[in-house]
Design an enzyme around this catalytic site. Structure first.
Site, PDB file in Angstrom:
ATOM      1  N   ASP A 106      -7.186   7.037   1.603  1.00 50.09           N
ATOM      2  CA  ASP A 106      -6.640   7.682   2.804  1.00 50.09           C
ATOM      3  C   ASP A 106      -5.563   8.684   2.415  1.00 50.09           C
ATOM      4  O   ASP A 106      -5.452   9.076   1.249  1.00 50.09           O
ATOM      5  CB  ASP A 106      -6.093   6.615   3.756  1.00 50.09           C
ATOM      6  CG  ASP A 106      -5.065   5.698   3.055  1.00 50.09           C
ATOM      7  OD1 ASP A 106      -4.565   6.080   1.977  1.00 50.09           O
ATOM      8  OD2 ASP A 106      -4.763   4.623   3.587  1.00 50.09           O
ATOM      9  N   TYR A 254      -0.933  -3.596   6.316  1.00 58.11           N
ATOM     10  CA  TYR A 254      -1.315  -2.819   5.131  1.00 58.11           C
ATOM     11  C   TYR A 254      -0.699  -3.369   3.849  1.00 58.11           C
ATOM     12  O   TYR A 254      -1.407  -3.746   2.918  1.00 58.11           O
ATOM     13  CB  TYR A 254      -0.945  -1.347   5.360  1.00 58.11           C
ATOM     14  CG  TYR A 254      -1.612  -0.828   6.605  1.00 58.11           C
ATOM     15  CD1 TYR A 254      -2.955  -0.444   6.586  1.00 58.11           C
ATOM     16  CD2 TYR A 254      -0.936  -0.783   7.831  1.00 58.11           C
ATOM     17  CE1 TYR A 254      -3.599  -0.014   7.738  1.00 58.11           C
ATOM     18  CE2 TYR A 254      -1.577  -0.356   8.986  1.00 58.11           C
ATOM     19  CZ  TYR A 254      -2.906   0.024   8.931  1.00 58.11           C
ATOM     20  OH  TYR A 254      -3.544   0.430  10.075  1.00 58.11           O
TER      21      TYR A 254
END
Length: 524
Positions: A106, A254
């Site tokens: 990402d 995360y």
């Protein structure tokens, strides 16, 4: 008579020589026999030895992923499909946070794992810089490290403020676009005295302290700057204690931290190596060590848990500098626990962990399965080299003895598995070998350079049946399942997504194996 006498004299001397030869042979045999049974130390390696081409080739591939992940205005760009990106990061706070590296597939900049990447990369350079240099990879590694530490310096604008994240992961993960074409907003997240984040501040202190040693001779001014930030960040982390995961709950999805005690000990250990200030040694040997070190309980080395790394790092002091350290016995518990970690890794040890696949890969987690075996192998290689250099012949595991070579063989076994010696006959290091996954979960690699996409239109590339148009060279992927299978799909982020911190541990491991040399006995 004369002739007879001469003959008898020659025969006598011949017998004497035979007897001497037998005696000498017996002595040599006895010494050798005693050495082998009592565990005589192997010879200490000298300067870098002959190059192992397999590991050299793999290292040259692995270091390139740092270039793939770079944010900002790229200098001397070596990746043809990458360009400038995120040039305005930090501008809303009057900061230049354009550098640093994207975390994985990402476009997020997560400070916690990024700082860990820098610390491990620094450690690899400090221990194996001569071996990296032997295959022309030292300069690229130093350049990549500085790209991160430049960012970390900028992210620490005052003593008790540290910016720990650029981007909103929820927003970011709703997009599939190239970093060069990003249009989504990139908010900033910080820790401070009101919102403390001990683990991320301490890990950043460790990164700065270890990097200060890397640049000490190369760029003394920069080294001093890094060390100043490291000291301030450690004081901030220690004084204002609190978990960033608890204070900023959105990070839990995360990079959730399971505690900050390990980071405090890790940072203090690196600050001692960088400064030789005894107060940092007293910190790890005192009440905080007793509270957080989990002596006697081996753990896995990762971005979340630094204890095994701390134990190995402090062990080097007892291997090389025990005479120079007052109360060095206080560090013995770290070394004993480091030995327990090593004994758990050795497959023939009575205390060997059962957390491994049928073919011998250490296996701890479904997600990013390769992080733990590669990190474990890196620590094993370090410990092996500490033993060799200090002439420590044996490691005892519940009564059974092992040598430095046993540890190195374990490290090689994990590296070889990653590089293709596995049931899939496939390399998990992208760009190395004849067969490696072509559907890497990585936005930039999956989208053609000339594609016109926006945030949501790019998802067609995520779902495309075609292999990635760009090779994410050097990416160490998540890896196999416990049953040693791999699903070659771009949507399979569990197995197919690389990460920057994976690259740090594989670069460290390959650097240790590319050739042999004696360990640096002091970083100072």
């Amino acid at each position: 008579m004369e002739e007879k006498s001469k003959s008898r004299g020659c025969f006598g001397w011949f017998l004497v020589l035979i007897i001497l030869a037998v005696v000498v042979g017996a002595i040599v045999y006895t010494i050798k026999s005693k050495t082998s049974h009592s565990g005589g130390a192997a010879p200490v390696p000298g300067p870098p030895g002959s190059i192992n081409q397999k590991y050299a080739d793999a290292l040259k591939v692995a270091t390139q992923f740092f270039d793939v992940q770079k944010s900002g205005k790229l200098v001397d760009n070596k990746i043809s499909w990458r360009g400038d990106s995120a040039l305005k990061d930090g501008s809303q706070a009057g900061l230049d946070l354009s550098k640093g590296m994207y975390d994985a597939g990402d476009h997020m900049k997560f400070g916690f794992p990024m700082a860990f990447t820098a610390t491990v990369l620094s450690w690899a350079i400090l221990e194996y810089g001569d071996q990296m240099d032997a295959v022309n990879q030292l300069q690229p590694a130093q350049d990549s490290l500085k790209w991160i530490t430049d960012y970390l310096v900028e992210a620490h604008p005052s003593e008790n403020v540290l910016y720990i994240q650029v981007g909103d992961p929820e927003v970011d993960h709703k997009c599939w676009d190239r970093p060069e074409a990003m249009t989504e907003k990139r908010p900033l997240t910080q820790v401070n005295t009101s919102v403390p984040g001990t683990e991320v501040a301490a890990e950043t202190a460790a990164a700065m302290a270890s990097a200060s040693l890397v640049f000490k001779k190369k760029d003394p001014t920069y080294s001093r700057t890094l060390l100043k930030h490291a000291k301030q960040l450690f004081t901030f982390a220690d004084k204002y204690r609190g978990s960033y995961s608890e204070n900023i709950p959105e990070v839990q999805t995360y990079y959730n931290s399971t505690g900050y005690g390990d980071e405090l000990l890790w940072a203090a250990s690196w600050l001692y190596h960088a400064t030789e200030d005894k107060s940092y040694l007293e910190y790890v040997a005192g009440d905080d060590g007793k509270a957080y070190a989990e002596f006697g309980s081996p753990t896995w080395f990762s971005w979340d848990n630094k204890l095994a790394g701390t134990q190995v790092l402090l062990s080097r002091l007892t291997f090389f500098k025990a005479k120079d350290i007052p109360n060095s016995g206080d560090l013995q518990s770290y070394r004993e626990t480091a030995e327990a970690v090593m004994c758990g890794l050795l497959p023939d040890s009575p205390t060997a962990t059962k957390s491994r696949t049928k073919n011998g890969l250490i296996w701890v987690s479904d997600w990013n399965a390769l992080q733990h075996p590669v990190a474990s192998a890196f620590l094993a290689a370090l410990y092996s080299d500490y033993m060799l250099t200090s002439r420590t012949a044996k490691l005892k595991c519940d009564g059974k003895s092992f040598t430095p070579s046993d540890l190195r063989d374990f490290a090689k076994s994990q590296a070889d598995y990653v590089l293709g010696k596995n049931p899939m006959k496939m390399s998990f290091l992208v760009g190395y070998g004849d067969k490696y996954p072509e559907y890497v979960h990585h936005r930039g690699a999956s989208i053609p350079v000339d594609a016109k996409t926006n945030c949501s239109a790019g998802f067609k590339w995520l779902d495309s049946p075609d292999p990635n148009p760009n090779v994410a060279t050097g990416a160490l992927l998540g890896g196999p399942f416990l049953n040693e299978t791999y699903i070659n799909s771009r949507n399979n982020s569990m197995q197919a997504e690389p990460s920057t911190y994976n690259s740090a541990v594989i670069v460290g491991l390959l650097s240790s194996l590319v050739t042999t040399s004696s360990a640096v006995q002091s970083f100072i």
